[in-house]
Design a protein around this motif. Structure first.
Motif, mmCIF file in Angstrom:
data_model
loop_
_atom_site.group_PDB
_atom_site.id
_atom_site.type_symbol
_atom_site.label_atom_id
_atom_site.label_comp_id
_atom_site.label_asym_id
_atom_site.label_seq_id
_atom_site.Cartn_x
_atom_site.Cartn_y
_atom_site.Cartn_z
ATOM 1 N N GLN A 142 -73.523 -18.971 73.105
ATOM 2 C CA GLN A 142 -73.536 -18.278 71.821
ATOM 3 C C GLN A 142 -73.800 -19.236 70.655
ATOM 4 O OE1 GLN A 142 -70.816 -14.887 71.210
ATOM 5 N NE2 GLN A 142 -69.690 -15.667 72.965
ATOM 6 N N GLY A 143 -74.005 -20.514 70.982
ATOM 7 C CA GLY A 143 -74.391 -21.479 69.968
ATOM 8 C C GLY A 143 -73.266 -22.277 69.352
ATOM 9 N N TYR A 144 -72.038 -22.146 69.852
ATOM 10 C CA TYR A 144 -70.929 -22.880 69.251
ATOM 11 C C TYR A 144 -71.070 -24.363 69.590
ATOM 12 C CZ TYR A 144 -66.140 -24.109 67.934
ATOM 13 O OH TYR A 144 -65.039 -24.688 67.352
ATOM 14 N N PRO A 145 -71.321 -25.217 68.600
ATOM 15 C CA PRO A 145 -71.626 -26.627 68.885
ATOM 16 C C PRO A 145 -70.512 -27.382 69.584
ATOM 17 C CG PRO A 145 -71.334 -26.276 66.515
ATOM 18 C CD PRO A 145 -71.403 -24.929 67.151
ATOM 19 N N MET A 146 -69.247 -27.092 69.240
ATOM 20 C CA MET A 146 -68.161 -27.847 69.868
ATOM 21 C C MET A 146 -67.931 -27.415 71.311
ATOM 22 S SD MET A 146 -67.951 -29.852 67.516
ATOM 23 C CE MET A 146 -66.876 -30.972 68.397
ATOM 24 N N ALA A 147 -68.306 -26.184 71.635
ATOM 25 C CA ALA A 147 -68.250 -25.770 73.038
ATOM 26 C C ALA A 147 -69.340 -26.491 73.827
ATOM 27 C CB ALA A 147 -68.427 -24.258 73.151
ATOM 28 N N LYS A 148 -70.507 -26.653 73.220
ATOM 29 C CA LYS A 148 -71.562 -27.436 73.863
ATOM 30 C C LYS A 148 -71.073 -28.849 74.116
ATOM 31 C CE LYS A 148 -75.425 -24.970 71.664
ATOM 32 N NZ LYS A 148 -76.606 -25.108 70.768
#
Length: 329
Positions: free
Chosen positions: A226-232
């Motif tokens: 979904q684009g969440y940078p910290m999850a990446k």
């Protein structure tokens, strides 16, 4: 008989022109302009839904110059017609001081109206305001009650807020990691990307749930999609540092972390991403790059006065990379 040849030539010419417009993006621009004009006309005619849409356009700078004051103006026009989503937007803008000075009392008033008009997400904002004492006297019990009003309606943000309350124990609230995990799960299953990331974090550490690195990777992945940078970043860290060889994949980790836009992140978040870069470089054998990245992390942490524990962890990893050894968790 009617001569159709000129008509066919005209139609062909129109098709060619449209194709050219699409190619250069002008056709999309024309559609967007017409859409904006129609929204403006409907909003000026008093259509509450169009007024909110126009307000959101000004809020985000979508097709117009970003103007939070104008955004609040149009959202207010919509809210004054009892349009629930507009009431919530007005409430959150007053809460955050966007388009006006912060007005917590007005924020609470509009958010309560939004909830009464069946905008379930308003309960989350009210719960968070009272839990954190954000512009109002801190009242964790009242915060809990607002979260519960939202969770009774199965609202994902309220479930996320409830999970955070049990996780962090704000204002002396009883910490309960099992309860926290259960609420994160309910929210995550509805697609809430922050809850998905948090749930991945709990599975990685075995807090409130049985430790399960594969489930951690799964939930990080769903949030990252979904684009969440910290999850990446969390997913890339897991792939580069996991002890389990079935999970570990340095090349995949590096590809993920390279795709994170660091410009919009805070200094602490940028440091975390660089930390993951270092671990990913080390996992694929690029130890010189790992050392350089890790040194940058330490520099950022020293500048923002991070905890001694955080800096010590970075220095420990740096020592590993200087010995041409990857990091394992």
């Amino acid at each position: 008989m009617m001569n159709r040849k000129p008509l066919l030539i005209t139609l062909a010419a129109i098709v060619i022109v449209i194709a050219a417009l699409v190619k250069i993006g002008a056709f999309e621009s024309l559609i967007a302009t017409n859409s904006l004009q129609l929204t403006q006309e409907r909003a000026e005619a008093g259509d509450a839904k169009a007024q909110l849409e126009l307000g959101k356009r000004y809020f985000h700078g979508n097709g117009v110059d970003q103007d939070r004051y104008e955004a609040l103006n149009w959202a207010l026009k919509s809210a004054q017609q009892s349009y629930a989503p507009a009431m919530r937007l007005v409430g959150t803008m007053y809460r955050e001081g966007q388009g006006s000075a912060k007005q917590p009392r007005a924020a609470v008033r509009w958010l309560e109206k939004a909830y009464e008009a069946s905008d379930d997400m308003a309960a989350f904002h009210l719960g968070e305001m009272y839990e954190l004492g954000d512009g109002v006297a801190q009242d964790v019990t009242l915060g809990f009650s607002w979260y519960k009003k939202g969770t009774d309606r199965k609202e994902a943000w309220a479930q996320y807020g409830m999970a955070n309350l049990y996780r962090y124990g704000t204002g002396g609230f009883q910490v309960d990691m099992k309860q926290s995990a259960q609420w994160y799960l309910l929210s995550a299953e509805q697609g809430h990307m922050y809850a998905q990331n948090a749930l991945g974090w709990l599975y990685k550490r075995g807090l409130g749930v049985d430790k399960d690195v594969q489930k951690a990777a799964m939930w990080y992945g769903r949030s990252a999609e979904q684009g969440y940078p910290m999850a990446k970043n969390n997913l890339a860290w897991l792939l580069s540092t996991a002890k389990d060889e079935d999970i570990r994949n340095g090349n995949a980790a590096l590809k993920i972390v390279e795709g994170i836009n660091r410009h919009a992140l805070s200094a602490e978040e940028r440091a975390a991403v660089l930390d993951t870069f270092a671990a990913s470089y080390a996992e694929v054998g690029r130890f010189v790059d790992a050392v350089i990245a890790q040194e940058k992390v330490i520099g950022i942490y020293q500048k923002i006065e991070a905890t001694k524990q955080a800096i010590a962890g970075c220095e420990e990893r740096l020592a590993q990379y200087r010995q041409n050894k990857p990091w394992r968790e």
